[in-house]
Design a protein around this motif. Structure first.
Motif, PDB file in Angstrom:
ATOM      1  N   VAL A 195       2.165  15.190  12.845  1.00 13.81           N
ATOM      2  CA  VAL A 195       2.181  14.860  11.388  1.00 13.81           C
ATOM      3  C   VAL A 195       1.954  12.977  12.137  1.00 13.81           C
ATOM      4  O   VAL A 195       2.660  12.271  13.202  1.00 13.81           O
ATOM      5  N   LEU A 196       0.902  12.242  12.143  1.00 17.00           N
ATOM      6  CA  LEU A 196       0.861  10.964  12.813  1.00 17.00           C
ATOM      7  C   LEU A 196      -0.029   9.934  10.716  1.00 17.00           C
ATOM      8  O   LEU A 196       0.193  10.581   9.935  1.00 17.00           O
ATOM      9  N   GLY A 197       0.364   8.708  11.924  1.00 21.08           N
ATOM     10  CA  GLY A 197       0.111   8.157  10.799  1.00 21.08           C
ATOM     11  C   GLY A 197      -1.064   6.859  11.361  1.00 21.08           C
ATOM     12  O   GLY A 197      -0.736   6.621  12.374  1.00 21.08           O
ATOM     13  N   VAL A 198      -1.191   6.057  10.336  1.00 18.13           N
ATOM     14  CA  VAL A 198      -2.098   4.413  10.836  1.00 18.13           C
ATOM     15  C   VAL A 198      -1.929   3.735  10.279  1.00 18.13           C
ATOM     16  O   VAL A 198      -2.585   2.931   9.291  1.00 18.13           O
ATOM     17  N   PRO A 199      -0.651   2.599  10.464  1.00 20.31           N
ATOM     18  CA  PRO A 199      -0.028   1.458  10.514  1.00 20.31           C
ATOM     19  C   PRO A 199      -1.284   0.262  10.969  1.00 20.31           C
ATOM     20  O   PRO A 199      -1.353   0.517  12.026  1.00 20.31           O
ATOM     21  N   GLN A 200      -2.037   0.292  10.373  1.00 17.96           N
ATOM     22  CA  GLN A 200      -2.470  -1.786  10.819  1.00 17.96           C
ATOM     23  C   GLN A 200      -3.564  -1.070  12.274  1.00 17.96           C
ATOM     24  O   GLN A 200      -3.253  -1.428  12.895  1.00 17.96           O
ATOM     25  N   PHE A 256      -1.851  11.457   8.726  1.00 13.58           N
ATOM     26  CA  PHE A 256      -2.371  13.285   8.703  1.00 13.58           C
ATOM     27  C   PHE A 256      -2.279  12.928   9.769  1.00 13.58           C
ATOM     28  O   PHE A 256      -0.509  13.482  10.627  1.00 13.58           O
ATOM     29  N   ALA A 257      -2.651  15.146   9.842  1.00 15.49           N
ATOM     30  CA  ALA A 257      -1.334  15.814  10.716  1.00 15.49           C
ATOM     31  C   ALA A 257      -2.804  16.797  11.188  1.00 15.49           C
ATOM     32  O   ALA A 257      -4.181  16.423  11.053  1.00 15.49           O
ATOM     33  N   ARG A 258      -2.019  17.037  12.614  1.00 20.26           N
ATOM     34  CA  ARG A 258      -2.937  17.995  12.768  1.00 20.26           C
ATOM     35  C   ARG A 258      -2.673  19.210  14.031  1.00 20.26           C
ATOM     36  O   ARG A 258      -1.236  19.105  14.370  1.00 20.26           O
ATOM     37  N   VAL A 270      -2.380   4.746  15.601  1.00 23.75           N
ATOM     38  CA  VAL A 270      -2.064   5.944  15.604  1.00 23.75           C
ATOM     39  C   VAL A 270      -0.696   5.973  15.754  1.00 23.75           C
ATOM     40  O   VAL A 270      -0.810   5.019  17.223  1.00 23.75           O
ATOM     41  N   ILE A 271       0.061   6.327  14.709  1.00 19.46           N
ATOM     42  CA  ILE A 271       1.419   6.825  16.210  1.00 19.46           C
ATOM     43  C   ILE A 271       1.844   8.066  14.679  1.00 19.46           C
ATOM     44  O   ILE A 271       1.991   8.435  14.574  1.00 19.46           O
ATOM     45  N   LEU A 272       3.000   8.470  15.914  1.00 20.69           N
ATOM     46  CA  LEU A 272       3.122   9.726  15.885  1.00 20.69           C
ATOM     47  C   LEU A 272       4.857   9.830  15.136  1.00 20.69           C
ATOM     48  O   LEU A 272       6.003   9.324  15.207  1.00 20.69           O
ATOM     49  N   PHE A 273       4.709  10.335  13.894  1.00 23.37           N
ATOM     50  CA  PHE A 273       6.155  10.721  12.846  1.00 23.37           C
ATOM     51  C   PHE A 273       6.888  11.698  13.348  1.00 23.37           C
ATOM     52  O   PHE A 273       8.088  11.250  13.918  1.00 23.37           O
ATOM     53  N   GLY A 274       6.300  12.266  13.956  1.00 26.30           N
ATOM     54  CA  GLY A 274       7.185  13.715  14.431  1.00 26.30           C
ATOM     55  C   GLY A 274       6.176  14.965  15.308  1.00 26.30           C
ATOM     56  O   GLY A 274       5.469  14.875  14.304  1.00 26.30           O
ATOM     57  N   MET A 334       6.580   3.477   8.064  1.00 28.85           N
ATOM     58  CA  MET A 334       5.773   2.998   9.118  1.00 28.85           C
ATOM     59  C   MET A 334       5.035   1.709   9.343  1.00 28.85           C
ATOM     60  O   MET A 334       3.893   0.857  10.398  1.00 28.85           O
ATOM     61  N   ASP A 335       5.067   0.931   7.912  1.00 34.28           N
ATOM     62  CA  ASP A 335       3.502   0.088   7.182  1.00 34.28           C
ATOM     63  C   ASP A 335       4.066  -1.028   7.192  1.00 34.28           C
ATOM     64  O   ASP A 335       5.311  -0.941   5.866  1.00 34.28           O
ATOM     65  N   SER A 336       4.117  -1.939   7.450  1.00 31.34           N
ATOM     66  CA  SER A 336       4.362  -3.448   7.034  1.00 31.34           C
ATOM     67  C   SER A 336       4.093  -3.708   5.748  1.00 31.34           C
ATOM     68  O   SER A 336       4.808  -4.714   5.299  1.00 31.34           O
ATOM     69  N   PHE A 337       2.619  -2.978   5.076  1.00 28.46           N
ATOM     70  CA  PHE A 337       1.569  -3.273   3.911  1.00 28.46           C
ATOM     71  C   PHE A 337       2.197  -2.402   3.288  1.00 28.46           C
ATOM     72  O   PHE A 337       0.605  -2.048   2.848  1.00 28.46           O
ATOM     73  N   GLY A 338       2.978  -1.787   2.961  1.00 25.68           N
ATOM     74  CA  GLY A 338       2.951  -0.543   1.617  1.00 25.68           C
ATOM     75  C   GLY A 338       3.621   0.368   2.458  1.00 25.68           C
ATOM     76  O   GLY A 338       4.718   0.931   3.428  1.00 25.68           O
ATOM     77  N   LYS A 339       2.890   1.237   2.006  1.00 28.67           N
ATOM     78  CA  LYS A 339       3.709   2.761   2.496  1.00 28.67           C
ATOM     79  C   LYS A 339       2.324   3.414   3.978  1.00 28.67           C
ATOM     80  O   LYS A 339       1.579   3.103   4.060  1.00 28.67           O
ATOM     81  N   SER A 340       2.974   4.270   4.412  1.00 30.99           N
ATOM     82  CA  SER A 340       2.188   5.017   5.388  1.00 30.99           C
ATOM     83  C   SER A 340       0.357   5.411   4.461  1.00 30.99           C
ATOM     84  O   SER A 340       0.839   6.204   4.279  1.00 30.99           O
TER      85      SER A 340
END
Length: 121
Positions: free
Chosen positions: A102-107, A53-55, A110-114, A44-50
């Motif tokens: 499972v979430l990510g932090v692009p730029q 983190f998980a919660r 916070v986005i939800l992967f699933g 989900m990151d345009s400048f590398g990989k995501s």
């Protein structure tokens, strides 16, 4: 007379039983530690990989969410293996609805992967 006395004693015993507190869930629980990993996440990151983190979230019967814990964020990976375990109380013989996200932090967003619900509805 004796049967009336027994009836009164039985009624008192039933009233006392009805006033007893139910077994508190804290009396029948264990502390567990959950370790998580994910494989093949969508980038989900345009400048590398995501940076995922998980919660774990406890969902109460009215639908409110309470975060139990979260892992660390791992930079630049689609296959995270989190070192941080999440500690939680497991209550025996009590249904608990747990949501794993499972979430990510692009730029800085916070986005939800699933997510998954345990046990499934």
């Amino acid at each position: 007379m004796a049967s009336g006395k027994r009836y009164a004693e039985a009624a008192q015993a039933q009233a006392a039983f009805n006033d007893m507190p139910l077994l508190a869930h804290s009396d029948a629980h264990s502390l567990i530690e959950i370790h998580l990993q994910a494989n093949g996440l969508t980038n989900m990151d345009s400048f590398g990989k995501s940076d995922p983190f998980a919660r774990l979230v406890l969902v109460d019967p009215s639908g409110n969410n309470m975060e139990i814990g979260r892992t660390e964020t791992i930079q630049n990976t689609l296959d995270p293996r989190w070192a941080t375990g999440i500690r939680a109380d497991y209550h025996f013989e009590e249904q608990q609805l747990i949501k794993l996200e499972v979430l990510g932090v692009p730029q800085l967003v916070v986005i939800l992967f699933g997510h998954a619900l345990l046990p499934p509805p």
